[in-house]
Write an enzyme that holds these catalytic residues in place. Structure first.
Site, mmCIF file in Angstrom:
data_model
loop_
_atom_site.group_PDB
_atom_site.id
_atom_site.type_symbol
_atom_site.label_atom_id
_atom_site.label_comp_id
_atom_site.label_asym_id
_atom_site.label_seq_id
_atom_site.Cartn_x
_atom_site.Cartn_y
_atom_site.Cartn_z
ATOM 1 N N GLU A 122 -9.545 5.985 1.498
ATOM 2 C CA GLU A 122 -9.704 5.246 2.763
ATOM 3 C C GLU A 122 -8.135 5.653 3.204
ATOM 4 O O GLU A 122 -7.427 5.898 2.906
ATOM 5 C CB GLU A 122 -10.037 4.188 2.690
ATOM 6 C CG GLU A 122 -8.602 3.296 1.992
ATOM 7 C CD GLU A 122 -9.064 1.875 1.973
ATOM 8 O OE1 GLU A 122 -9.931 1.271 2.863
ATOM 9 O OE2 GLU A 122 -8.156 0.694 1.546
ATOM 10 N N ASN A 148 -6.026 3.501 6.111
ATOM 11 C CA ASN A 148 -5.292 2.147 6.050
ATOM 12 C C ASN A 148 -4.906 2.172 7.485
ATOM 13 O O ASN A 148 -3.583 2.911 7.836
ATOM 14 C CB ASN A 148 -4.721 1.220 5.509
ATOM 15 C CG ASN A 148 -5.284 0.918 3.286
ATOM 16 O OD1 ASN A 148 -6.173 0.492 3.197
ATOM 17 N ND2 ASN A 148 -4.789 2.813 2.659
ATOM 18 N N GLY A 202 -8.215 -4.979 1.537
ATOM 19 C CA GLY A 202 -7.147 -5.751 0.956
ATOM 20 C C GLY A 202 -7.441 -5.823 -0.191
ATOM 21 O O GLY A 202 -6.826 -6.658 -1.596
HETATM 22 P P1 ADP Z 1 -9.762 -1.520 0.648
HETATM 23 O O1 ADP Z 1 -9.572 -1.371 1.408
HETATM 24 O O2 ADP Z 1 -9.706 -2.891 0.050
HETATM 25 O O3 ADP Z 1 -8.184 -1.467 0.028
HETATM 26 P P2 ADP Z 1 -10.489 0.942 -1.087
HETATM 27 O O4 ADP Z 1 -11.911 1.586 -0.177
HETATM 28 O O5 ADP Z 1 -9.260 1.392 -0.645
HETATM 29 O O6 ADP Z 1 -11.153 -0.497 -0.301
HETATM 30 O O7 ADP Z 1 -11.268 0.189 -2.845
HETATM 31 C C1 ADP Z 1 -9.950 -0.994 -3.487
HETATM 32 C C2 ADP Z 1 -10.044 -0.351 -4.466
HETATM 33 O O8 ADP Z 1 -11.305 0.172 -5.244
HETATM 34 C C3 ADP Z 1 -9.596 1.127 -4.628
HETATM 35 O O9 ADP Z 1 -7.812 1.075 -4.627
HETATM 36 C C4 ADP Z 1 -10.243 1.565 -5.552
HETATM 37 O O10 ADP Z 1 -9.456 1.650 -6.767
HETATM 38 C C5 ADP Z 1 -11.630 1.560 -5.845
HETATM 39 N N1 ADP Z 1 -12.669 2.444 -4.878
HETATM 40 C C6 ADP Z 1 -12.732 2.778 -3.564
HETATM 41 N N2 ADP Z 1 -13.727 3.604 -3.656
HETATM 42 C C7 ADP Z 1 -13.742 4.449 -4.746
HETATM 43 C C8 ADP Z 1 -14.517 5.893 -5.253
HETATM 44 N N3 ADP Z 1 -15.137 6.142 -4.736
HETATM 45 N N4 ADP Z 1 -14.031 5.349 -6.076
HETATM 46 C C9 ADP Z 1 -13.396 5.360 -7.205
HETATM 47 N N5 ADP Z 1 -12.916 3.833 -7.225
HETATM 48 C C10 ADP Z 1 -12.567 3.780 -5.414
HETATM 49 MG MG MG Z 2 -7.354 0.576 -0.647
#
Ligand code: ADP
Ligand code: MG
Length: 432
Positions: free
Chosen positions: A102, A104, A327
């Protein structure tokens, strides 16, 4: 008041050099993209139309966005600080590929603390007798890079007396990370104040030309380290947010840029043709960005959403189900993903989520050092973040840079969660 050390790995983790360089090389493109989305009302409106019908938080942000546009923007200088996060997906043949998790666009943290981690790991390696390896660790100072962007925005705002305001949490759990950036600003003779939404509600006002004053001081730049989850807001805090957004002060980010960072926008970006429309004439940048995308799928009502929902219910381990939240700790995986999707598959509620291919990195061994936790070796996976900073004055982009990196590592048994969520720890890449 309790002080703990920030959690960190005992040893730096191996990161493929080519993927590390690829992540740096695409950061200016992502800066341009986020900035372009933030100026594209039609795109934000269309993309978030289904989401804001069911997600109250995104809807409230969107209402402020529209209200501020209707009044006309007083802000003329724009500052973006973002962090694009990646994992290294391991293919069937064992080769790793860079996959974006993602971007941020608000309160991207740990640029401060991680400006110190390379030194920590360098020392550990030396103690272990690995002097040669220690010399290979890259210098990394995102705190300085972020402060450079804030300082540029402050300068363009054009008032020597005006201050930079860090908008901070009610309960401040990560103050030292913020202080690293703050100190860089004091070093440049820029005054910094720290305020909460509540302070802005009580002490904030706009003058006739919508200059922002808080506690009697003019504010040139508002740097949000708060305001990205519903729990950060009550009625007063929403009013404070509106006041800030209406003001002439440089918001980092402005509300449009916060919306550009939603999971729904990320999913729409992966549709064929969308990047080309947002950045016409920049086919090389588009190709660099697209090369980092994982599979992303809309759960909007209709045939496309029905089909992918059914696929995910049949094979939940291939996917991650994501709501519009930030978060850490909000995503759904495996059996839980299946159950939730089964329950909401025929209701409009499903459009508040997106689906994403699950990234499967190759684990490696490390020690995760955390206050009050037992010392034990863990199977770990890492997530690389690159900080991006840009400043735009009117239509002219005056700064666009990558500002350093962050490596976070967690034990494989946790599917989700960052450092603040108590799951991941700070790490340093060792390029291989
Ligand atoms: P947030 O905005 O809560 O940080 P993320 O999209 O970064 O949302 O997801 C949080 C965590 O989930 C990431 O840091 C990663 O560890 C795990 N994660 C997110 N997307 C994936 C994915 N497509 N495959 C594997 N792990 C993921
Ligand atoms: Mg994240």
């Amino acid at each position: 008041q309790v002080v703990n050390y920030a959690p960190f790995t005992l040893l730096p983790s191996a990161v493929p050099r080519a993927l590390f360089e690829q992540a740096y090389a695409v950061q200016q493109d992502f800066n341009l993209l986020v900035d372009a989305i933030s100026q594209n009302k039609e795109f934000l409106e269309q993309t978030l139309a289904s989401t804001i019908k069911v997600d109250d938080f995104t809807a409230q942000l969107f209402r402020i966005y529209v209200q501020v546009l209707e009044e006309g923007l007083a802000q003329t200088v724009f500052l973006g600080i973002n962090r694009s996060d990646y994992m290294f997906d391991c293919g069937l043949d064992g080769t790793a590929a860079l996959r974006q998790i993602e971007i941020n666009t608000i309160a991207a943290s740990f640029g401060g603390l991680t400006s110190r981690t390379a030194d920590v790991h360098g020392l550990v390696l030396k103690v272990l007798g690995k002097t040669e390896e220690a010399s290979h660790l890259l210098p990394n100072n995102p705190a300085k890079g972020l402060a450079l962007g804030i300082a540029k925005a402050w300068e363009l705002y054009g008032s020597q007396r005006a201050v930079v305001m860090f908008l901070v949490e009610e309960i401040q759990r990560n103050i030292f990370d913020q202080r690293c950036v703050e100190n860089e600003l004091w070093n440049r003779n820029i005054r910094v104040i720290r305020k909460r939404f509540r302070d802005v509600f009580e002490q904030g006002s706009l003058d006739a030309s919508r200059r922002l004053f808080v506690d009697g001081q003019e504010v040139a730049v508002v740097y949000y380290r708060e305001g990205y989850v519903p729990q950060n807001y009550d009625q007063q805090n929403w009013e404070a947010r509106l006041l800030l957004e209406r003001s002439r002060a440089v918001k980092c980010p402005d509300i449009a840029t916060q919306l550009a960072g939603t999971k729904k926008v990320q999913q729409e970006l992966s549709r064929p043709g969308t990047l080309e429309k947002l950045l016409p004439g920049r086919s090389e940048a588009v190709a660099r960005m697209r090369a980092t995308f994982a599979g992303l799928y809309s759960l909007d009502e209709g045939e496309e959403g029905d089909r992918i929902a059914a696929t995910a219910i049949a094979d939940p381990d291939r996917f991650v189900l994501k709501p519009q939240r930030e978060g850490g700790g909000n995503n759904l995986y495996g059996e839980e993903l299946r159950q939730v999707l089964e329950k909401i598959k025929d209701s409009p509620e499903r459009t508040s989520y997106i689906l994403m291919d699950k990234i499967k990195p190759q684990p490696s061994l490390n020690y995760l050092l955390r206050a009050h936790s037992p010392l034990q070796v863990s199977e770990c996976i890492s997530e690389l973040g690159i900080f991006g900073v840009y400043v735009r004055q009117g239509q002219e982009l005056v700064l666009n840079q990558a500002a350093g990196h962050l490596l976070r590592t967690k034990a494989v048994e946790h599917a989700d969660g960052g450092v603040a969520a108590g799951v991941a720890v700070l790490d340093t890449p060792y390029l291989v």
